[in-house]
Design a protein around this motif. Structure first.
Motif, PDB file in Angstrom:
ATOM      1  N   THR A  32       0.827  -1.207   0.000  1.00 21.95           N
ATOM      2  CA  THR A  32       0.000   0.000   0.000  1.00 21.95           C
ATOM      3  C   THR A  32       0.857   1.250   0.000  1.00 21.95           C
ATOM      4  O   THR A  32       0.593   2.210  -0.742  1.00 21.95           O
ATOM      5  CB  THR A  32      -0.940  -0.004   1.216  1.00 21.95           C
ATOM      6  OG1 THR A  32      -1.885  -1.071   1.086  1.00 21.95           O
ATOM      7  CG2 THR A  32      -1.693   1.305   1.338  1.00 21.95           C
ATOM      8  N   ALA A 464      -7.330  -1.510  -4.636  1.00 21.34           N
ATOM      9  CA  ALA A 464      -7.374  -1.900  -3.221  1.00 21.34           C
ATOM     10  C   ALA A 464      -8.775  -1.705  -2.659  1.00 21.34           C
ATOM     11  O   ALA A 464      -9.571  -0.910  -3.166  1.00 21.34           O
ATOM     12  CB  ALA A 464      -6.364  -1.088  -2.422  1.00 21.34           C
ATOM     13  N   ASN A 468      -7.715  -1.158   2.898  1.00 24.40           N
ATOM     14  CA  ASN A 468      -6.311  -1.325   2.517  1.00 24.40           C
ATOM     15  C   ASN A 468      -5.708  -0.037   1.957  1.00 24.40           C
ATOM     16  O   ASN A 468      -5.023  -0.044   0.939  1.00 24.40           O
ATOM     17  CB  ASN A 468      -6.188  -2.449   1.487  1.00 24.40           C
ATOM     18  CG  ASN A 468      -6.623  -3.785   2.049  1.00 24.40           C
ATOM     19  OD1 ASN A 468      -6.278  -4.121   3.175  1.00 24.40           O
ATOM     20  ND2 ASN A 468      -7.413  -4.519   1.281  1.00 24.40           N
TER      21      ASN A 468
END
Length: 710
Positions: A32, A464, A468
């Motif tokens: 991420t 995502a 997330n």
């Protein structure tokens, strides 16, 4: 996580961990972090590229160059790396030597220092304190009257404002006449802490930001195509100069287009409303008079988007490549071809400004201490007008949302575009400034939705899920300072929605600038004690706007009946069983009743023979009595809460699964004016407020006094 990646993320304001709503540390995945850094044009895909990017960031910091924008708080100086010259926004040149002094005038200036020429913004140390008052929270689309075209409009709002601020709930019923006379007599020469009547001092609205001009019409006011312009759905067709100047035949054809409002159980059909109003306004446009497309280039650019969207669809990212850049030759050519249609959309924005000014004048004329409080959404639809016009300062590909919390256990993906903090600074925060100026132009106050977004925003990278993402940090001193400057120049109060997972520093920063936070009865609890009991209202913060609920939470009656539990269960929004959630809701009701009784807001049932427990009506009135007893500077009641609506206006985490933003109020405007529950709540809230004073004239940016008609 690799140390160099952590350092690189920190250098660019990207969080590698955060504290959740239970105050527990949550680590962000390296994947991420790398994705979000990429959205900031920082390549962290390999160890070598991480090292190179980190070295570049450290070299830039070591050079000790001035940032591209300096935001300086009034009364505070700042050293410079060499002699500097300030050119004020009035054109005056000031030699400031090796340090910026603390007595520079407020405003937008330029600073030349060595080879650098940067933006310098001098902002107020703090805003004037908001005058204590009370008012109503309103989803404008939900208001309806005999003259409405299928939803609430700005004419309805003007009528509500004159009623609420003129005589309020008093004077609208024969039984109130004697009380009004007694109160008026008492106020003449009375002490400042005497309440004169039940006139409201503010009306807090949902965002009135523009949505796209095509079908289907988006329902959410928090997913606008542009935050800088107004949604023409809120126009009152019959309150335009063109309609008043129409002959009988044209006026009849326009009036025949009006869609019925429907009943309180019917949902608002935005598509039907827009079709009807668009057709009516097109009939009236020949009476509009000359339209100057050069008067306001930003409005013309927005109108150009609208005209292109009608032809090519609302998502500019799907347009022909040559049309995706507003400054391209192809867009200029299209603007010539579509000049009449562009003029039409410019006219609609002119009408919006005129009708907003009428509403603001109604608030001024009735002496509302605050007046109309507009709502600033946290972001925009990336496919819409602002996404097209402001893409140089927006993070392409990022979606704004929120991490999981108690009410939204899967996290939230709002699908909104986010400012790029680096690009804002590089461009002198011009886009942010211009946004604030437009929203504040007809406002007595501004509620900033998710005010923590001025400090950090939850960015969700492409591909995502909502949970997330990670936080990206902004220069909060700059964002708050510019907000304070523009609010002071507009004579407006600022309210920050600081609910949910919000760092304490956010609320402290608001207090330090005399900006208000938000207090909601559902969250006013002692979370450190077993059972999290509700706090008595005398322990609620003073520096806040207090209310019972919000548009994203259960209504008062919905909370008491537990309908919100079953609604969320049916929508698949619970992570625990219905039984567990219902038990928690039942306990919340018991805790609430306990607090209301202990503090004298609710009679003990033993005092009412034959009644084992308080009714929902009793509890709702007791909740408003508690609200009135709070020390909060501003307090506001929702018409949904008072009129007995069970469904909450919006269910976060849903789109088409729930009728978000489409539920009208259960009573029409004329019914609201004489409703006994409205009158009772108005008296409860007015009792807790000091005597109202006439509103001070609002200063304009040119230094003259702005009267009600300005």
């Amino acid at each position: 996580m690799d140390r160099q990646l952590v350092a690189l993320a920190r250098a660019h304001g990207v969080a590698t961990w955060y504290e959740d709503s239970r105050h527990e540390r949550v680590a962000v995945s390296a994947e991420t972090v790398v994705s979000v850094l990429g959205l900031l044009d920082v390549d962290a895909t390999t160890p070598e590229r991480i090292a190179a990017a980190l070295a570049s960031a450290r070299a830039s910091a070591k050079a000790r160059r001035l940032p591209p924008t300096i935001v300086l708080r009034s009364g505070v100086g700042r050293p410079l790396p060499g002699p500097g010259v300030v050119t004020t926004e009035e054109g005056e040149r000031l030699d400031v030597g090796d340090a910026l002094p603390g007595d520079l005038p407020l405003g937008w200036h330029r600073l030349a220092c060595g080879e650098q020429d940067v933006t310098l913004v001098v902002v107020p140390h703090r805003l004037p304190a908001a005058a204590p008052t009370w008012g109503w929270m309103l989803q404008l689309y939900a208001l309806h009257s005999a003259d409405s075209w299928g939803m609430g409009d700005l004419s309805d709002l003007a009528s509500l404002t004159r009623w609420a601020g003129g005589r309020g709930a008093a004077g609208q019923h024969p039984a109130d006449a004697a009380l009004d006379a007694a109160v008026d007599a008492a106020v003449d020469g009375a002490a400042d802490n005497v309440v004169d009547d039940t006139r409201a001092g503010l009306i807090l609205l949902n965002p009135l930001h523009a949505v796209g001009p095509t079908h289907p019409v988006p329902a959410s006011p928090y997913s606008p195509t542009s935050r800088r312009f107004t949604n023409p759905l809120y126009l009152s067709v019959t309150e335009t100069a063109a309609f008043r100047g129409a002959d009988a035949d044209l006026a009849g054809r326009v009036a025949a287009l009006r869609p019925p409002m429907g009943t309180a159980s019917d949902l608002i059909d935005y598509d039907s409303v827009w079709s009807a109003k668009l057709a009516a306004l097109e009939l009236l446009f020949p009476l509009a008079g000359p339209i100057d497309l050069d008067a306001d280039p930003d409005v013309t650019s927005f109108a150009t988007y609208c005209a292109l969207a009608e032809r090519n669809g609302p998502d500019w990212r799907t347009w022909a490549p040559e049309l995706r850049d507003p400054s391209s030759d192809a867009v200029t050519a299209a603007g010539g071809e579509l000049a009449d249609r562009i003029a039409f959309f410019v006219w609609l924005q002119r009408l919006c400004a005129e009708q907003l000014a009428t509403v603001a004048s109604a608030a001024q004329e009735t002496g509302m201490p605050v007046g109309i409080v507009h709502d600033l959404a946290v972001g925009v639809d990336p496919s819409g007008a602002d996404g097209w016009m402001l893409r140089d300062v927006l993070a392409t590909g990022a979606r704004v949302g929120a991490p999981p919390d108690a009410f939204n256990q899967l996290g939230q993906d709002w699908g909104l575009a986010a400012w790029r903090p680096d690009r804002l600074a590089e461009t002198g925060y011009a886009a942010y400034r211009d946004l604030l100026r437009r929203v504040l132009s007809h406002a007595g106050g501004l509620r900033v939705d998710h005010v923590a977004g001025l400090f950090r925003l939850w960015w969700i990278p492409p591909g995502a899920g909502a949970a997330n993402g990670t936080y990206v940090h902004y220069d909060a001193d700059a964002m708050l300072g510019i907000l304070a400057l523009e609010a002071e120049r507009a004579g407006a109060v600022v309210i920050g929605e600081d609910l949910g997972t919000v760092q304490p520093a956010v609320s402290r920063a608001l207090r330090s600038r005399n900006m208000l936070g938000s207090t909601v009865a559902w969250f006013a609890r002692d979370w450190d004690r077993p059972g999290s009991p509700f706090l008595p209202p005398d322990q609620w913060p003073r520096n806040a706007l207090a209310s019972i609920s919000t548009h994203d939470l259960p209504t008062a009656y919905g909370f008491l009946t537990g309908i919100h539990v079953h609604a969320r269960a049916e929508l698949g929004l619970l992570t625990e069983s219905v039984a567990v959630e219902q038990a928690r809701a039942d306990d919340d009701r018991r805790q609430l009743v306990k607090m209301l009784r202990a503090n004298g807001f609710l009679l003990d049932t033993s005092e009412r023979p034959g009644q084992r427990s308080p009714s929902d009506d009793d509890i709702v009135m007791a909740m408003h009595a508690a609200l009135a007893a709070s020390p909060a500077r501003l307090i506001a009641a929702s018409f949904y809460d008072v009129l007995g609506e069970l469904r909450q206006p919006n269910m976060p985490g849903t789109t088409d699964q729930y009728p978000n933003w489409r539920m009208p109020l259960p009573a029409a405007l004329d019914e609201i004016r004489v409703d006994a529950r409205i009158r009772q709540v108005a008296r409860l809230l007015a009792t807790g407020r000091p005597r109202r004073r006439a509103r001070r004239p609002r200063p304009s940016r040119l230094g003259k006094t702005a009267g009600p008609g300005d």
